[in-house]
Design a protein around this motif. Structure first.
Motif, mmCIF file in Angstrom:
data_model
loop_
_atom_site.group_PDB
_atom_site.id
_atom_site.type_symbol
_atom_site.label_atom_id
_atom_site.label_comp_id
_atom_site.label_asym_id
_atom_site.label_seq_id
_atom_site.Cartn_x
_atom_site.Cartn_y
_atom_site.Cartn_z
ATOM 1 N N ASP A 65 0.830 -1.201 0.000
ATOM 2 C CA ASP A 65 0.000 0.000 0.000
ATOM 3 C C ASP A 65 0.872 1.261 0.000
ATOM 4 O OD1 ASP A 65 1.000 -0.251 2.521
ATOM 5 O OD2 ASP A 65 -0.924 -0.121 3.556
ATOM 6 N N THR A 66 0.239 2.419 -0.126
ATOM 7 C CA THR A 66 0.962 3.688 -0.248
ATOM 8 C C THR A 66 1.832 4.015 0.966
ATOM 9 O OG1 THR A 66 -0.774 4.494 -1.702
ATOM 10 C CG2 THR A 66 0.675 6.145 -0.747
ATOM 11 N N PRO A 67 1.366 3.823 2.205
ATOM 12 C CA PRO A 67 2.262 4.095 3.333
ATOM 13 C C PRO A 67 3.523 3.220 3.301
ATOM 14 C CG PRO A 67 0.007 3.927 4.113
ATOM 15 C CD PRO A 67 0.006 3.535 2.675
ATOM 16 N N THR A 68 3.375 1.984 2.841
ATOM 17 C CA THR A 68 4.540 1.099 2.743
ATOM 18 C C THR A 68 5.462 1.577 1.633
ATOM 19 O OG1 THR A 68 3.132 -0.714 3.473
ATOM 20 C CG2 THR A 68 5.264 -1.309 2.577
ATOM 21 N N HIS A 69 4.914 2.085 0.512
ATOM 22 C CA HIS A 69 5.738 2.670 -0.558
ATOM 23 C C HIS A 69 6.617 3.761 0.038
ATOM 24 C CE1 HIS A 69 2.710 1.900 -4.114
ATOM 25 N NE2 HIS A 69 3.034 0.797 -3.479
ATOM 26 N N ARG A 70 5.979 4.639 0.816
ATOM 27 C CA ARG A 70 6.706 5.789 1.360
ATOM 28 C C ARG A 70 7.758 5.364 2.373
ATOM 29 N NH1 ARG A 70 1.327 9.174 1.240
ATOM 30 N NH2 ARG A 70 1.440 9.768 -0.935
ATOM 31 N N ARG A 71 7.445 4.317 3.142
ATOM 32 C CA ARG A 71 8.427 3.807 4.097
ATOM 33 C C ARG A 71 9.632 3.223 3.365
ATOM 34 N NH1 ARG A 71 6.907 -0.804 7.779
ATOM 35 N NH2 ARG A 71 5.164 -0.701 6.366
ATOM 36 N N LEU A 72 9.386 2.495 2.277
ATOM 37 C CA LEU A 72 10.473 1.931 1.463
ATOM 38 C C LEU A 72 11.363 3.047 0.912
ATOM 39 C CD1 LEU A 72 8.524 -0.822 -0.503
ATOM 40 C CD2 LEU A 72 10.453 -1.243 1.012
ATOM 41 N N ALA A 108 8.557 3.069 -8.364
ATOM 42 C CA ALA A 108 8.186 3.886 -9.529
ATOM 43 C C ALA A 108 6.955 4.741 -9.230
ATOM 44 C CB ALA A 108 7.936 2.995 -10.737
ATOM 45 N N LYS A 109 5.996 4.212 -8.462
ATOM 46 C CA LYS A 109 4.804 4.988 -8.106
ATOM 47 C C LYS A 109 5.159 6.220 -7.281
ATOM 48 C CE LYS A 109 1.293 1.417 -8.401
ATOM 49 N NZ LYS A 109 0.376 0.552 -7.679
ATOM 50 N N GLU A 110 6.254 6.142 -6.552
ATOM 51 C CA GLU A 110 6.708 7.273 -5.747
ATOM 52 C C GLU A 110 7.726 8.139 -6.500
ATOM 53 O OE1 GLU A 110 5.429 8.111 -2.729
ATOM 54 O OE2 GLU A 110 4.053 6.450 -3.082
ATOM 55 N N GLY A 111 8.060 7.760 -7.754
ATOM 56 C CA GLY A 111 8.972 8.558 -8.582
ATOM 57 C C GLY A 111 10.436 8.211 -8.413
ATOM 58 N N TYR A 112 10.738 7.031 -7.864
ATOM 59 C CA TYR A 112 12.119 6.621 -7.639
ATOM 60 C C TYR A 112 12.473 5.423 -8.505
ATOM 61 C CZ TYR A 112 12.597 9.812 -3.758
ATOM 62 O OH TYR A 112 12.684 10.948 -3.009
ATOM 63 N N HIS A 113 13.703 5.429 -9.015
ATOM 64 C CA HIS A 113 14.174 4.357 -9.888
ATOM 65 C C HIS A 113 15.628 4.042 -9.546
ATOM 66 C CE1 HIS A 113 10.600 5.045 -12.332
ATOM 67 N NE2 HIS A 113 10.851 6.329 -12.186
ATOM 68 N N ARG A 114 16.096 2.885 -10.012
ATOM 69 C CA ARG A 114 17.507 2.535 -9.884
ATOM 70 C C ARG A 114 18.209 3.100 -11.103
ATOM 71 N NH1 ARG A 114 19.914 1.177 -5.624
ATOM 72 N NH2 ARG A 114 21.224 -0.362 -6.598
ATOM 73 N N CYS A 115 19.161 3.984 -10.887
ATOM 74 C CA CYS A 115 19.871 4.652 -11.977
ATOM 75 C C CYS A 115 21.363 4.576 -11.729
ATOM 76 C CB CYS A 115 19.471 6.126 -12.046
ATOM 77 S SG CYS A 115 17.702 6.384 -12.177
#
Length: 193
Positions: A65-72, A108-115
């Motif tokens: 869920d979204t709170p877990t996305h943000r925690r990650l 990706a939903k939070e705008g973060y990627h491995r670069c």
């Protein structure tokens, strides 16, 4: 007359029956005779939506869920060391069990990627201060002034240590954050040509 359940009637006919009732203003009796349907079936079609609603939620359940996305994301961007860890290691720190594709989508939903980390020269505070002083002293130079400067080129051969591409977890606007940069090798590990 053959018994017809309203569930068995095709979608197009259901829409047509509703159009006759609500747009044309026909009575149930007239629609029943015109479409060769029982009166009760016509009444049921007119009292239910043309597209039936699903009782249960369709599709796969959301694993993260979204709170877990943000925690990650918070744990992954906490420091330079965590930014270099793969998604699986971050998930393990947070206590989330998910496969790599699910984790990739969550970030990706939070705008973060491995670069790939951008390379930057290994600079200490003295070198940074000298570069800033030089830039400020020459900021008003024209193209003609710079053409009078002779630039030399040098190359280094790298001798040892860990080599390879460094990946970091970052958002697009974090390209030049200190934690997202990979320092170039220092001159102790190289020979200049």
């Amino acid at each position: 007359m053959v018994t017809v359940r309203s569930d068995d009637i095709e979608y197009k006919q259901r829409c047509y029956v509703q159009a006759l009732r609500f747009s044309a203003g026909w009575t149930y009796d007239r629609i029943s005779k015109d479409q060769n349907l029982p009166l009760s079936t016509v009444a049921k079609i007119c009292n239910t939506p043309a597209t039936p609603k699903r009782k249960n939620r369709c599709g796969r359940k959301i694993k993260i869920d979204t709170p877990t996305h943000r925690r990650l994301v918070y744990v992954a961007t906490l420091n330079a060391e965590n930014r270099r860890k793969p998604y699986a290691d971050i998930a393990q720190l947070v206590g989330v069990e998910a496969d790599s594709k699910t984790l990739q989508e969550a970030f990706a939903k939070e705008g973060y990627h491995r670069c790939s980390a951008r390379k930057k020269p290994s600079l200490d505070d003295i070198k940074r201060a000298k570069r800033l002083t030089f830039a400020l002293a020459h900021r008003h130079w024209t193209v003609q002034d710079w053409r009078r400067v002779i630039w030399t080129d040098e190359s280094y051969i790298w001798l040892g240590g860990k080599r390879g591409r460094v990946y970091v977890t970052r958002a697009v606007e974090e390209v030049w954050l200190e934690d997202c940069l990979a320092p170039k090798f220092s001159k102790q590990d190289s020979v200049m040509i």
